[in-house]
Design an enzyme around this catalytic site. Structure first.
Site: not given
Ligand code: PDD
Length: 287
Positions: A33, A182
């Site tokens: 996704y 993270e």
């Molecule tokens: N999540 N780490 C994890 C485990 C994540 O699921 C996400 C993003 C990020 C940040 O990635 P980005 O900056 O590309 O959004 C880091 C999305 C927003 C979600 O699961 O809804």
């Protein structure tokens, strides 16, 4: 206003948006996704998310479901039909529908593609960013390929639920060395006790956040001292500032970790500056 979802080639009312019981996303979490922030009806960090999507699909050998141009049109149309000015658009691609067997389905099984979009309250997000939010820590029990953005998120949702039950906004995963990997849906950052901005390097088993990458470019532009190196929970608790980044959350200040107040308990100057810079840039660059 009634919501609309895109499901395998058709726009349908949200309440009737369904996939088959043998969709491999449903059966096996066999899918990936992406989430884009939407500003004023436009998608932020567009290319970064598209590129990561292609990589996730390639890593899992799921067929690219449609051309980039066609997918761009679907994402924008879903945002338009849902009249989202500020919010997020969500895309999921699975290995398609087939009899429930563990191996990949027959060659040529079309991937499933769904897109949804929803509005988010900018006012609420700003209020949270002004005050800062609480973070808790949880053991990182995830698999070894967190660089792939799969829909297999059970450890993440358990961690996020634990956070909610303890009145916190986010949970930070901690590896068996006591180092933060993270957040459950965000990347983790601190300004350490020496004033150095720290975030874990992406050689580790974490998602290469698109917001993280955009912030790193701003950090370089602003000549902020950066140390791309893991930090421990103890270092985080002693930090001057802490925050986390993701699409939808942007740059969110964390003012406590497991109940320990960070800095003076309010969002710090580096965090606030990066949030402002990121939002300006993301809004300007949105397409
Ligand atoms: N999540 N780490 C994890 C485990 C994540 O699921 C996400 C993003 C990020 C940040 O990635 P980005 O900056 O590309 O959004 C880091 C999305 C927003 C979600 O699961 O809804």
């Amino acid at each position: 206003m009634s919501r609309v979802a895109y499901v395998n080639g058709t726009y349908v009312p949200h309440g009737q948006a369904v996939v088959h019981v043998e969709d491999r996303g449903f059966q096996f979490a066999d899918g990936v996704y992406e989430v884009w922030s939407v500003f004023d009806g436009k998608l932020a960090d567009f290319d970064g998310h598209m590129t990561r999507l292609a990589r996730s699909l390639t890593e899992l050998r799921i067929a690219i479901p449609m051309t980039r141009d066609a997918l761009t049109r679907v994402l924008k149309e879903t945002v338009r039909r849902n009249r989202v000015r500020n919010g997020i658009v969500y895309l999921q691609v699975t290995r398609g529908t087939a009899r429930r067997d563990h191996p990949f389905p027959p060659e040529g099984t079309p991937p499933s593609v769904i897109v949804t979009a929803r509005s988010m309250s900018a006012v609420k997000a700003e209020a949270q960013a002004d005050r800062g939010v609480a973070v808790i820590t949880q053991p990182d029990i995830r698999w070894g390929r967190c660089d792939i953005k799969t829909v297999g998120l059970l450890p993440n949702i358990l961690a996020k639920q634990a956070a909610r039950e303890r009145g916190a906004y986010e949970a930070w995963f901690v590896d068996d060395m006591g180092l933060v990997t993270e957040g459950s849906s965000t990347n983790a950052w601190i300004v350490d006790e020496h004033g150095r901005l720290r975030t874990r390097d992406t050689q580790a088993n974490i998602l290469r956040g698109i917001t993280r990458a955009a912030i790193l470019a701003l950090v370089e532009q602003e000549k902020i001292e950066l140390d791309e190196r893991p930090f421990s929970v103890d270092e985080a608790k002693r930090a001057r500032e802490a925050f986390f980044t993701a699409a939808g959350a942007f740059v969110m200040p964390a003012v406590s970790i497991d109940g320990t107040t960070i800095g003076d308990g309010t969002p710090g100057p580096v965090t606030r500056k990066l949030r402002t810079l990121y939002l300006d840039q993301a809004k300007r660059g949105a397409i």
